[in-house]
Design an enzyme around this catalytic site. Structure first.
Site, PDB file in Angstrom:
ATOM      1  N   LYS A  83       1.116  -0.791  -0.114  1.00 32.83           N
ATOM      2  CA  LYS A  83       0.273  -0.087  -0.026  1.00 32.83           C
ATOM      3  C   LYS A  83       0.441   1.341  -0.252  1.00 32.83           C
ATOM      4  O   LYS A  83       2.059   1.641   0.710  1.00 32.83           O
ATOM      5  CB  LYS A  83      -0.725   0.097   1.278  1.00 32.83           C
ATOM      6  CG  LYS A  83      -1.471  -1.035   0.902  1.00 32.83           C
ATOM      7  CD  LYS A  83      -2.752  -0.436  -0.009  1.00 32.83           C
ATOM      8  CE  LYS A  83      -4.331  -1.288   0.152  1.00 32.83           C
ATOM      9  NZ  LYS A  83      -5.392  -1.393  -0.718  1.00 32.83           N
ATOM     10  N   LYS A 128     -12.753  -8.023  -7.681  1.00 34.87           N
ATOM     11  CA  LYS A 128     -13.488  -8.664  -6.144  1.00 34.87           C
ATOM     12  C   LYS A 128     -14.464  -9.425  -6.379  1.00 34.87           C
ATOM     13  O   LYS A 128     -15.735  -8.344  -7.133  1.00 34.87           O
ATOM     14  CB  LYS A 128     -13.758  -7.481  -5.344  1.00 34.87           C
ATOM     15  CG  LYS A 128     -11.422  -7.310  -5.051  1.00 34.87           C
ATOM     16  CD  LYS A 128     -12.101  -5.390  -4.916  1.00 34.87           C
ATOM     17  CE  LYS A 128     -10.112  -5.746  -4.551  1.00 34.87           C
ATOM     18  NZ  LYS A 128     -10.011  -4.616  -3.695  1.00 34.87           N
TER      19      LYS A 128
HETATM   20  O1  LIG Z   1      -5.546  -7.309  -3.181  1.00 33.39           O
HETATM   21  C1  LIG Z   1      -4.456  -7.183  -2.126  1.00 33.39           C
HETATM   22  O2  LIG Z   1      -3.555  -8.525  -1.919  1.00 33.39           O
HETATM   23  C2  LIG Z   1      -5.399  -7.390  -0.629  1.00 33.39           C
HETATM   24  C3  LIG Z   1      -7.367  -6.819  -0.476  1.00 33.39           C
HETATM   25  C4  LIG Z   1      -6.895  -5.223  -1.186  1.00 33.39           C
HETATM   26  O3  LIG Z   1      -5.572  -4.876  -1.193  1.00 33.39           O
HETATM   27  C5  LIG Z   1      -7.990  -4.760  -0.362  1.00 33.39           C
HETATM   28  C6  LIG Z   1      -9.261  -5.213  -0.224  1.00 33.39           C
HETATM   29  C7  LIG Z   1     -10.527  -4.858   0.718  1.00 33.39           C
HETATM   30  C8  LIG Z   1     -10.680  -2.966  -0.271  1.00 33.39           C
HETATM   31  C9  LIG Z   1      -9.634  -2.232  -0.458  1.00 33.39           C
HETATM   32  O4  LIG Z   1      -9.288  -1.367  -0.323  1.00 33.39           O
HETATM   33  C10 LIG Z   1      -8.172  -3.319  -0.678  1.00 33.39           C
HETATM   34  C11 LIG Z   1      -7.485  -2.783  -2.560  1.00 33.39           C
HETATM   35  O5  LIG Z   1      -7.828  -1.851  -2.638  1.00 33.39           O
HETATM   36  O6  LIG Z   1      -7.545  -3.305  -2.804  1.00 33.39           O
HETATM   37 MG   LIG Z   2      -6.637  -1.639  -4.865  1.00 31.37          MG
END
Ligand SMILES: O=C(O)CCC(=O)C1=CC=C[C@@H](O)[C@@H]1C(=O)O
Ligand SMILES: [Mg+2]
Length: 353
Positions: free
Chosen positions: A126, A237
């Site tokens: 992140k 997702k």
């Molecule tokens: O993609 C991943 O490694 C984990 C999932 C993830 O990062 C997320 C899960 C839930 C909400 C989101 O803000 C975030 C994403 O932005 O992809």
């Molecule tokens: Mg994302």
């Protein structure tokens, strides 16, 4: 390539057989699961578990989501509990580690949550967290790159950069980590924003791939990214796209590579993500479905924590099915009666007329 088939609607209707509201709410229980590390501005993840005839399912739109947006999440839960998740065409899914915007000294502990760091195929990091600087992001990247030298690296900015900030940051990341960068996820907001950035990167000779996340899951038309050539791949997702079948159809129609990610689900909800990953024709990247590692508590006795860089697709009697929640764990993490009513009202609103 984008097919000319009719685009799937953003809020898919409930799959058949369409259960009644009373059937959906019978046995529905909301739980609050504390997180190990603050993620997406949250210290605990609330989800509602639904008990369908074909297994447990999860309804867990983030608190700020309102109907009709939540209808897709309910359709996904009804698919899991009432229509079923189908047969596993893949039995194991490669899984990336997900690194929240932590300081470098915490990186190692977070990575160990995803199994032996030596087995991790990719780390999604992140970046662009409010209140942090590009230097903070680069320090986190450097530390992850050092600790998992075999892994591919990805950045996820959650649309947190402007065009100029993204150009600067991606240039710096490319200088720092070069070919190890698999892609940068949603660096800037919107579909047009992504398309402009992609062009600007190409004009500078920077061969860094861009992935669309919010531009797919929050868009009225999830295929617009593909149509405008705004990204090299899409993050999908199952819950916000209306379930496994609907999300798989979006991937097929986009013609782009896809990475299946979680919506920070419990191990019950993660099962739908694994079902989607198991169904896709091609799966060139490790998937973001290891996020049970970010939860300090769970509803099942054996949470879906990756081992050797993979998760097995949970199944029962030859079909994909979520692990059974443990009644004691559910009782321990149950929300208040008032909060339970709030979740039930969200189900009613998502169900609509
Ligand atoms: O993609 C991943 O490694 C984990 C999932 C993830 O990062 C997320 C899960 C839930 C909400 C989101 O803000 C975030 C994403 O932005 O992809
Ligand atoms: Mg994302």
């Amino acid at each position: 390539m984008v097919t000319s088939a009719a685009d799937p609607p953003m809020t898919a209707p409930l799959p058949l057989p369409r259960p009644s509201l009373a059937e959906i709410l019978d046995g529905a229980v909301a739980v609050s699961l504390p997180m190990r590390t603050r993620f997406r501005g949250q210290d605990a993840r609330e989800v509602m578990l639904l008990r369908g005839p074909l297994g447990w399912a999860e309804f867990a739109p983030f608190p700020e989501y309102t109907a009709p947006e939540t209808a897709a999440w309910l359709a996904a839960a009804v698919e899991a509990g009432w229509s079923g998740l189908g047969e596993p065409h893949r039995t194991q899914i490669p899984i990336n580690a997900t690194l929240p915007a932590v300081p470098p000294e915490q990186v190692e502990a977070v990575l160990w949550g995803f199994g032996d760091p030596g087995s991790i195929p990719a780390v999604k990091i992140k970046v662009a967290e409010p209140g942090q600087s590009l230097e903070d992001d680069l320090a986190r990247f450097r530390e992850a790159a050092r600790l998992v030298p075999q892994a591919g690296l990805r950045a996820d900015a959650n649309a947190g950069w402007t065009h100029q900030q993204a150009l600067r940051a991606i240039t710096a990341l490319a200088e720092e980590c070069g070919e190890r960068i698999e892609y940068v996820e949603q660096p800037v907001p919107g579909v047009e924003g992504l398309a402009e950035l992609r062009e600007a990167l190409q004009a500078r000779g920077l061969a860094v791939r861009l992935a669309a996340d919010e531009a797919v899951r929050k868009a009225e038309d999830p295929l617009r990214v593909a149509r405008l050539g705004a990204a090299d791949l899409i993050v999908v997702k199952a819950p916000p796209l209306g379930g496994v079948a609907a999300a798989a159809e979006i991937v097929r129609a986009s013609g782009l590579d896809a990475v299946v990610s979680s919506a920070l689900d419990s191990s019950v909800g993660l099962t739908a993500g694994l079902a989607l990953a198991a169904r896709l024709e091609s799966l060139p990247y490790a998937c973001g479905l290891g996020t049970a590692a970010l939860l300090a508590e769970e509803v099942v006795n054996e949470p879906l924590i990756p081992e050797d860089g993979v998760l097995a697709v949970p199944h029962r009697h030859g079909v994909i099915a979520a692990p059974e929640p443990d009644p004691e764990l559910v009782a321990r993490h149950r929300v208040s009666a008032e909060r339970q009513r709030w979740w039930e009202d969200r189900v009613r609103a998502a169900y609509g007329g």
